[in-house]
Scaffold this motif. Sequence first.
Motif, PDB file in Angstrom:
ATOM      1  N   HIS A  72      -4.666  39.089  -6.935  1.00 36.75           N
ATOM      2  CA  HIS A  72      -5.038  38.600  -8.268  1.00 36.75           C
ATOM      3  C   HIS A  72      -4.395  39.490  -9.328  1.00 36.75           C
ATOM      4  O   HIS A  72      -4.920  40.555  -9.660  1.00 36.75           O
ATOM      5  CB  HIS A  72      -6.555  38.597  -8.428  1.00 36.75           C
ATOM      6  N   ARG A  73      -3.244  39.056  -9.840  1.00 40.45           N
ATOM      7  CA  ARG A  73      -2.492  39.872 -10.780  1.00 40.45           C
ATOM      8  C   ARG A  73      -2.161  39.057 -12.026  1.00 40.45           C
ATOM      9  O   ARG A  73      -1.523  38.006 -11.931  1.00 40.45           O
ATOM     10  CB  ARG A  73      -1.193  40.358 -10.133  1.00 40.45           C
ATOM     11  N   ALA A  74      -2.600  39.551 -13.161  1.00 42.99           N
ATOM     12  CA  ALA A  74      -2.240  38.895 -14.417  1.00 42.99           C
ATOM     13  C   ALA A  74      -0.732  38.949 -14.593  1.00 42.99           C
ATOM     14  O   ALA A  74      -0.118  39.999 -14.416  1.00 42.99           O
ATOM     15  CB  ALA A  74      -2.936  39.585 -15.585  1.00 42.99           C
ATOM     16  N   GLY A  75      -0.149  37.824 -14.904  1.00 40.86           N
ATOM     17  CA  GLY A  75       1.301  37.755 -15.061  1.00 40.86           C
ATOM     18  C   GLY A  75       2.031  37.407 -13.779  1.00 40.86           C
ATOM     19  O   GLY A  75       3.190  37.006 -13.813  1.00 40.86           O
ATOM     20  N   ARG A  76       1.347  37.573 -12.639  1.00 41.97           N
ATOM     21  CA  ARG A  76       1.927  37.175 -11.358  1.00 41.97           C
ATOM     22  C   ARG A  76       0.785  36.625 -10.503  1.00 41.97           C
ATOM     23  O   ARG A  76       0.352  37.245  -9.535  1.00 41.97           O
ATOM     24  CB  ARG A  76       2.608  38.354 -10.675  1.00 41.97           C
ATOM     25  N   PRO A  77       0.272  35.462 -10.875  1.00 41.93           N
ATOM     26  CA  PRO A  77      -0.987  34.988 -10.289  1.00 41.93           C
ATOM     27  C   PRO A  77      -0.873  34.567  -8.828  1.00 41.93           C
ATOM     28  O   PRO A  77       0.194  34.175  -8.350  1.00 41.93           O
ATOM     29  CB  PRO A  77      -1.345  33.775 -11.166  1.00 41.93           C
ATOM     30  N   LEU A  92       2.977  26.774 -13.310  1.00 39.47           N
ATOM     31  CA  LEU A  92       2.611  28.087 -12.793  1.00 39.47           C
ATOM     32  C   LEU A  92       3.258  29.219 -13.589  1.00 39.47           C
ATOM     33  O   LEU A  92       2.594  30.209 -13.918  1.00 39.47           O
ATOM     34  CB  LEU A  92       3.012  28.179 -11.315  1.00 39.47           C
ATOM     35  N   SER A  93       4.526  29.089 -13.917  1.00 41.18           N
ATOM     36  CA  SER A  93       5.195  30.170 -14.640  1.00 41.18           C
ATOM     37  C   SER A  93       4.606  30.352 -16.035  1.00 41.18           C
ATOM     38  O   SER A  93       4.462  31.485 -16.522  1.00 41.18           O
ATOM     39  CB  SER A  93       6.705  29.906 -14.727  1.00 41.18           C
ATOM     40  N   ARG A  94       4.264  29.255 -16.670  1.00 38.98           N
ATOM     41  CA  ARG A  94       3.665  29.345 -18.004  1.00 38.98           C
ATOM     42  C   ARG A  94       2.259  29.936 -17.929  1.00 38.98           C
ATOM     43  O   ARG A  94       1.876  30.765 -18.773  1.00 38.98           O
ATOM     44  CB  ARG A  94       3.621  27.961 -18.656  1.00 38.98           C
ATOM     45  N   LEU A  95       1.484  29.545 -16.928  1.00 35.47           N
ATOM     46  CA  LEU A  95       0.147  30.108 -16.749  1.00 35.47           C
ATOM     47  C   LEU A  95       0.233  31.610 -16.495  1.00 35.47           C
ATOM     48  O   LEU A  95      -0.604  32.379 -16.962  1.00 35.47           O
ATOM     49  CB  LEU A  95      -0.576  29.410 -15.602  1.00 35.47           C
ATOM     50  N   ALA A  96       1.250  32.024 -15.754  1.00 36.26           N
ATOM     51  CA  ALA A  96       1.459  33.458 -15.532  1.00 36.26           C
ATOM     52  C   ALA A  96       1.690  34.176 -16.855  1.00 36.26           C
ATOM     53  O   ALA A  96       1.121  35.249 -17.109  1.00 36.26           O
ATOM     54  CB  ALA A  96       2.640  33.673 -14.598  1.00 36.26           C
ATOM     55  N   ALA A  97       2.520  33.593 -17.704  1.00 37.74           N
ATOM     56  CA  ALA A  97       2.804  34.207 -19.003  1.00 37.74           C
ATOM     57  C   ALA A  97       1.570  34.273 -19.893  1.00 37.74           C
ATOM     58  O   ALA A  97       1.468  35.157 -20.757  1.00 37.74           O
ATOM     59  CB  ALA A  97       3.914  33.420 -19.703  1.00 37.74           C
ATOM     60  N   LEU A  98       0.616  33.371 -19.675  1.00 37.40           N
ATOM     61  CA  LEU A  98      -0.610  33.356 -20.472  1.00 37.40           C
ATOM     62  C   LEU A  98      -1.642  34.362 -19.974  1.00 37.40           C
ATOM     63  O   LEU A  98      -2.697  34.521 -20.592  1.00 37.40           O
ATOM     64  CB  LEU A  98      -1.216  31.946 -20.457  1.00 37.40           C
TER      65      LEU A  98
END
Length: 283
Positions: A11-16, A216-222
């Motif tokens: 569970h990593r913010a920016g790399r979910p 997924l990539s956008r959610l990671a950026a959020l």
Amino acid sequence: MNRFEAFRALHRAGRPLFLPNAWDRASAAALAARGFPAIGTTSLGVAAAAGLPDAAGATRETTLWLARDLVRLPVLVSVDIEGGFGATPEDVAELAADLERLGVAGVNIEDGRPGGAGLADPALQCELITAMKRTAPGLFVNARTDTYWLGTAEDDQADDRAERAEETRRRAAAYLAAGADGIFVPGLADEGAIAALADGLGAPLNVLLPQGGPGLSRLAALGVSRVSTGSLLFRAALHAAVDSACRALEGAPLPAGLPSYADAQDLAAAYAPPSTRRPGRPG
């Protein structure tokens, strides 16, 4: 690193963590074979496959049986336990302890109530979470709040959106204070609301992969730390089965890349208890 630490580390913010949700042994084994490090269960898929209603507390034994089966796979397993499958904190804590002993790494517990009954009293939900963590401290408890599915706002006016966001923050803070390890907000798809919640949460934020929403990539950026598919794969499988039947009826070519009979049989046999393996299969 034990399974609990390994699951938390995903569970990593920016790399979910992208968590696909299975509903039986074959679907989980197929996902494991593709290399997903962790797999969740979908309560709708588990219930519907068993001919039972979802979110009604009817699948406790089915869920336990499936969890016992899935932990044999070479993946980390998170189990959806709906509202906890129990009438008291003690009942829910007992289930959590059973799942921890089986080898499950995490659970989802939701505050939505069946039949459109709205949201649980947050104080009572906190009692469930605290009881679970006291009895099964290793489990990653993902506290789901259904404010965006079952909230009281009747339309999409600005005041209603603000009220919904504030109720989500209040519940998330209470659940984390009660011992939850992460917060799951299905139905949350607005990018601004996702970023604001992730930024102020202080814990992993889990959202459903929104159909037609950010990828997924956008959610990671959020700042999201976990993205689940929920019932999406189960519903896609139903659609594919009916579509293939209709294609065959009409004489149209079937989709390419279908698993063979042997492929499907291997999914059933892989990691099965020794007594159920096919004769001649390596141990």
